[in-house]
Design an enzyme around this catalytic site. Structure first.
Site, mmCIF file in Angstrom:
data_model
loop_
_atom_site.group_PDB
_atom_site.id
_atom_site.type_symbol
_atom_site.label_atom_id
_atom_site.label_comp_id
_atom_site.label_asym_id
_atom_site.label_seq_id
_atom_site.Cartn_x
_atom_site.Cartn_y
_atom_site.Cartn_z
ATOM 1 N N GLU A 52 72.590 -26.810 -31.391
ATOM 2 C CA GLU A 52 73.333 -25.554 -31.213
ATOM 3 C C GLU A 52 73.860 -24.989 -32.522
ATOM 4 O OE1 GLU A 52 73.786 -28.202 -29.284
ATOM 5 O OE2 GLU A 52 73.621 -27.607 -27.181
ATOM 6 N N PHE A 114 82.672 -32.353 -15.957
ATOM 7 C CA PHE A 114 81.582 -32.759 -16.831
ATOM 8 C C PHE A 114 81.203 -31.604 -17.759
ATOM 9 C CE2 PHE A 114 76.924 -33.113 -17.591
ATOM 10 C CZ PHE A 114 76.991 -34.191 -18.450
ATOM 11 N N GLN A 115 81.085 -31.880 -19.022
ATOM 12 C CA GLN A 115 80.765 -30.891 -20.059
ATOM 13 C C GLN A 115 81.741 -29.714 -20.060
ATOM 14 O OE1 GLN A 115 76.466 -30.047 -19.986
ATOM 15 N NE2 GLN A 115 76.182 -31.753 -21.405
ATOM 16 N N LYS A 164 79.953 -20.745 -14.683
ATOM 17 C CA LYS A 164 78.683 -20.732 -13.966
ATOM 18 C C LYS A 164 78.758 -19.919 -12.669
ATOM 19 C CE LYS A 164 74.861 -23.845 -12.868
ATOM 20 N NZ LYS A 164 74.412 -25.245 -12.772
ATOM 21 N N MET A 481 76.285 -31.455 -56.552
ATOM 22 C CA MET A 481 77.553 -30.834 -56.922
ATOM 23 C C MET A 481 78.688 -31.862 -56.847
ATOM 24 S SD MET A 481 78.562 -27.995 -58.139
ATOM 25 C CE MET A 481 77.842 -26.425 -57.678
#
Lengths: 583, 186
Positions: A52, A114-115, A164, A481
Site C-alpha cells: 500500500e 478485524f482489520q 463497508k 549519506m
C-alpha cells in the site's frame, strides 16, 4: 440532479466524473464492493501494486508528473496504516492525492473489529483533510469535495474512509458541481505588496529569485511567467530541490540548486544578495543553514499561497499571499507599467561577482582509474538521455543530491523526488506512477541500492503492466549519506551503514522476468546505459560505484551559506557545537 | 478562509530581526475560532496545538449556530508574538476553520468564565462562605445541611480570587468552563 446507486458505484462514478483514469491500489475485505465495481467497468484502470505504501507513492508520481491529482485505493486497518508514509510524504511536498480507504461497517466501528484501525484519527495529522463517511447519501458530496480540497490552495493529500456497509447501501449520487465548497483559498496577491516588490526590484543591486515547488504546483503557466520575469529583469535564479525544472537548467540566469548540497554560486548569491525574492519556497532548514546568519543583508519578499509559511522561520519584509501564477502575472504587469526599470549598473557588478563564484566549479570531480564515480555515472546518464522525453524519480540519499546536481531539467513536472519527508523507497513506486501517466516516455528512477530495496517488490507491478521503468541504481554497498555523516560527525564509526548480504541485482531482475544490467567499468558505462535506454521493458541497472565518495558541496549543520565545504580537503571537525544536534 | 493580517517587517536586516527583535516575551492571547461543526473538528484544532507544541491555557467549545453548522472554539494561548502569529496562520489553514479572530489584538473584548464551587462546612465557616459568595454575586445552586454549590461568573481573575477565599472555608471541588469571549461593540 441525482441518481440512486450503491456507495461502491458512487466511488467509481465520482472518479470518472473527476476525470480519473488510473487508480493505484491493493484490495482487501473492507473495499471488496468497490473492487467489484471496478471489475465491471472500463473507464478507470486499476494498477495492482505490491504494497500500500507503493500505491500512495505511485499516486504521487502520477500527480507530480501530470499536475492532476493521483488516486490510491486501499483496505482498512493495515492497508490504511501502510498508506501513512505516503500521505505524510505528500503533505510535506504539497502533492494533491486522494486516498480512499475501506473501513469496517459503521456498526462495528469502535469494537476492535478485524482489520479495524482509527484511520481518520491516525491520518488527521498527515492529511490536508480527511473524512469518515457514515451515510451513503453524503458520499458523492465528500468525494467531489475531496478533489476540490486536494487541488485548491496549497495542494495536499486527502483521505476518505468508507465503511463497508456504506459501500453496499444505496443512496443519492450528486453531480460534481452540485454545491459550492466553503473552502476557497485566496489566489490573488495583494496589489500594494506586489507594487512594493516591483519597486524593490527596480532598486536592487544584488537581487536573486529563490524559487521552489510552489512554482511547479501552480501549474505550467507559473513556470512560463517565471521564465518571462527572469528574461525581463536579468536577475539570477536558484531553486530548491522541489522546484527544479521551473526555470530551465540551460537558461543563462540559472545558478543551480541551492541549500545544504546546493551549488557554491547559488548559496554565495543567497548569502550576499540585497533582495531575495522567494517564489513558492518555504525557507526549509535544508535551504537556510543556520538561521541567524542566513542572508544577513537582504530585504526579503515571499510569495506563498499558504499564510502559515510566511514568517514561520524567516522574517520577511514583503509578504505576498497568493498563487504563484496569479502573483507573477500581476508582478509582471506592474513592473512593465512602471517602465521595466532595473539597476543596470549594480546588476552588472552582481553578475561579475556571480561569474567569479561560478569559476570555483564546485561540481568538478576527476574520473580516474577503473572505478566509476557516482558523479560520472550521472553525468553520462544526463548526456545520453538529454534529448529523450525523460522523467526522473529518485530515492533518498547521496544519489538524490548528485542527481539534483548533475542532471539538468528543462521543464516542470519532470523531476519527482521526496523532498520534505525524505522517504527512502519513494522513487521506485513513483516511477511506476509516472510511467502509467506517460506510457511512451523514458522514466528513470535514480536510486541507491539501500533505498531501492525498501520497495523492490514493485518489480512485480512493472512486469504485470509492462511498464518499461529504468531502475538506475548507484550501488556503493553503503547507506551513503548516513556513512558520510558518520565520517564527518561520529569519528568514522560506521554504525550499521553498510549494506550486507545484497542480492545479485541482475539475477533479481531476471527472477521477475525483467532485464538486469551490471556495470563496474567506466569504459563500458556508455554502452551499458544505451543498452538500458534501448531495452523495451523494465531494467534494473546495477551501477557499481566508488564506495566512499562524499557528496559535496555541503553546508555543514549549524553553518551559514558562505561557509560551505567544497571537497574532502576540509572536512575534519566540520560539524561542531550546536550543529552536532541538528539533522 | 480567515481574514488574517500579516505584519510587515520594518528593517532590511530581517534574518537577525527574527531572533533579536522578537525576543522571548511571552504574550497571552484569546482566540475565537469559528469552525464548521463536523466530526473531528475539535480534534484537528487541539491536535494542531499538541503536534506543533503550542500551549492551551483554556479551551471552550460549543455549537453556536445550529442552522449554519457553526461551532465557536475559544482558546486562550500563550507564546512569543511570532508563535502567536504562526498559531493563527496554522489554524486558518485547517479546512473546516472558517474564521480566526485574535480578541486580544482586534480591539476591546469581554471575557467571562463560569465556575461551580462545592464548599462543605459547618458553623462560622459556612456562614462566612455564604457571606463571601454574596459579595462575589455567586448563586447558590445546590445546598445540603453541610455543603453548598456556588455558581460564579466573571473574569478568570475573579474566579481565582473566589477560589482563594473558599479554600480555608472547606472547598471540596471546583469546575471551570474556561473562557468565553466576545469583542465589544458591533
Amino acid at each position: 440532479m441525482s441518481k440512486a446507486m450503491t456507495g461502491a458505484k458512487m466511488v467509481v462514478q465520482a472518479l470518472v466524473d473527476q476525470g480519473v483514469d488510473v487508480v493505484f491500489g491493493y484490495p482487501g475485505g473492507a473495499v471488496l464492493p468497490i473492487y467489484d465495481e471496478i471489475f465491471q467497468q472500463n473507464h478507470i484502470q486499476h494498477v495492482l501494486v505490491r504494497h500500500e505504501q507503493a500505491a500512495v507513492h505511485a499516486a504521487e508520481g502520477y500527480a507530480r508528473s501530470t499536475g492532476k491529482p493521483g488516486v490510491a485505493l486501499v483496505t482498512s486497518g493495515p492497508g490504511a496504516t501502510n498508506a501513512v508514509t505516503g500521505l505524510t510524504d505528500a503533505l510535506m511536498d504539497s502533492i494533491p492525492i486522494i486516498v480512499l480507504t475501506g473501513q469496517v461497517p459503521t456498526f462495528m466501528i469502535g469494537s476492535d473489529a478485524f482489520q479495524e484501525a482509527d484511520t481518520v484519527g491516525i491520518t488527521r495529522p498527515c492529511t490536508k483533510h480527511n473524512w469518515l463517511v457514515k451515510e451513503t447519501d453524503d458520499l458523492a458530496r465528500v468525494l467531489h469535495e475531496a478533489f476540490h480540497v486536494a487541488t485548491s490552495g496549497r495542494p495536499g493529500p486527502v483521505l476518505i474512509d468508507i465503511p463497508k456497509d456504506v459501500q453496499f447501501a444505496t443512496g443519492k449520487y450528486t453531480e460534481k458541481k452540485a454545491r459550492k465548497s466553503y473552502y476557497q483559498p485566496q489566489v490573488k496577491g495583494d496589489i500594494t505588496s506586489i507594487t512594493e516588490l516591483a519597486a524593490a526590484m527596480e532598486k536592487a543591486k544584488r537581487p536573486i529569485f529563490y524559487t521552489g515547488g510552489g512554482v511547479i504546483n501552480s501549474g505550467p503557466a507559473a513556470s512560463q511567467l517565471l521564465r518571462e520575469l527572469v528574461a525581463a529583469t536579468n536577475f539570477p535564479v536558484t531553486s530548491t530541490l522541489m522546484g527544479l525544472g521551473a526555470y530551465p537548467a540551460s537558461g543563462d540566469n540559472w545558478l543551480g540548486m541551492l541549500g545544504m548540497h546546493g551549488l557554491y554560486e547559488a548559496n554565495m548569491a543567497m548569502h550576499g544578495c540585497d533582495l531575495m525574492i522567494n517564489i513558492g519556497a518555504r525557507f526549509d532548514d535544508r535551504i537556510t543553514g543556520t538561521l541567524d546568519k542566513f542572508s544577513p543583508n537582504s530585504k526579503k519578499a515571499h510569495i506563498d499561497i499558504d499564510v502559515s509559511s510566511i514568517n514561520k522561520v524567516v522574517h520577511v519584509d514583503i509578504p505576498i499571499v497568493g498563487d504563484v501564477a496569479h502573483v507573477l502575472e500581476d508582478l509582471l504587469k506592474v513592473w512593465k507599467s512602471r517602465g521595466r526599470k532595473t539597476n543596470v549598473e549594480g546588476l552588472s557588478k552582481w553578475w561579475d561577482q556571480i561569474n567569479e563564484w561560478r569559476k570555483v566549479d564546485c561540481l568538478k570531480f576527476k574520473q580516474e582509474g577503473k572505478i566509476i564515480k557516482p558523479q560520472y555515472a550521472l553525468q553520462r546518464l544526463e548526456a545520453l538521455t538529454k534529448g529523450h522525453d525523460r522523467y526522473i524519480t529518485t530515492e533518498v540519499g547521496q544519489h538524490q543530491m548528485w542527481a539534483a546536481q548533475y542532471l539538468g531539467f528543462e521543464d516542470p513536472n519532470r523531476w519527482m523526488t521526496s523532498g520534505g519527508l525524505g522517504t527512502m523507497g519513494y522513487g521506485f513506486p513513483a516511477s511506476v506512477g509516472v510511467q502509467m501517466a506517460h506510457r511512451d516516455a523514458l522514466v528513470i528512477n535514480v536510486a541507491g541500492e539501500a533505498s531501492w530495496l525498501m520497495n523492490m517488490q514493485e518489480m512485480g507491478t512493472t512486469m504485470q503492466y509492462g511498464l518499461p521503468v529504468k531502475q538506475f541504481i548507484l550501488n556503493n554497498e553503503r547507506l551513503g549519506m548516513v556513512r558520510q555523516w558518520q565520517q564527518l560527525l561520529h569519528g568514522e564509526r560506521y554504525s550499521s551503514s553498510w549494506s550486507e548480504s545484497l542480492p545479485d541485482f541482475v539475477k533479481l531482475a531476471e527472477a521477475f522476468g525483467a532485464k538486469g544490467i551490471r556495470c563496474d567499468d567506466p569504459a563500458n558505462l556508455d554502452d551499458a546505459i544505451m543498452e538500458m535506454i534501448n531495452y523495451d521493458g523494465p531494467v534494473v541497472f546495477d551501477c557499481l560505484v566508488e564506495k566512499h565518495e562524499n557528496c559535496f558541496p555541503m553546508i555543514p549543520s549549524g553553518k551559514p551559506h558562505n561557509e560551505m565545504l567544497l571537497g574532502d580537503a576540509s572536512t575534519e571537525g566540520a560539524i561542531q557545537g550546536a550543529g552536532q544536534a541538528l539533522v | 478562509m480567515s481574514p488574517l493580517k500579516i505584519k510587515k517587517g520594518s528593517t532590511s536586516h530581517s534574518a537577525y530581526n527574527l531572533h533579536s527583535g522578537y525576543g522571548d516575551v511571552t504574550e497571552r492571547h484569546t482566540l475565537a475560532i469559528l469552525v464548521e461543526n463536523e466530526p473531528g473538528v475539535l480534534a484537528r484544532v487541539i491536535g494542531l496545538f499538541a503536534g506543533r507544541g503550542y500551549n492551551i491555557e483554556s479551551l471552550t467549545v460549543a455549537e453556536t449556530d445550529h442552522e449554519g453548522h457553526r461551532s465557536r472554539i475559544t482558546i486562550v494561548t500563550s507564546g512569543t508574538p511570532q508563535v502567536i502569529t504562526q498559531i493563527k496562520a496554522q489554524l486558518g489553514r485547517i479546512v473546516p476553520v472558517h474564521e480566526v479572530h485574535d480578541l486580544t489584538v482586534d480591539g476591546p473584548s469581554v471575557e467571562r468564565e463560569l465556575a461551580l464551587f462545592k464548599v462543605a462546612g459547618k458553623g462560622d465557616a459556612r456562614i462566612e462562605a455564604v457571606r463571601l459568595a454574596d459579595i462575589f454575586r455567586a448563586n447558590v445552586v445546590d445546598s445540603t445541611l453541610e455543603s453548598f454549590i456556588f455558581e460564579v461568573t466573571g473574569t478568570s481573575e475573579k474566579i481565582d480570587a473566589f477560589a482563594e477565599l473558599m479554600r480555608p472555608l472547606g472547598l471540596v471541588e471546583v469546575v471551570r468552563t474556561g473562557i468565553a469571549a466576545l469583542s465589544r461593540g458591533n
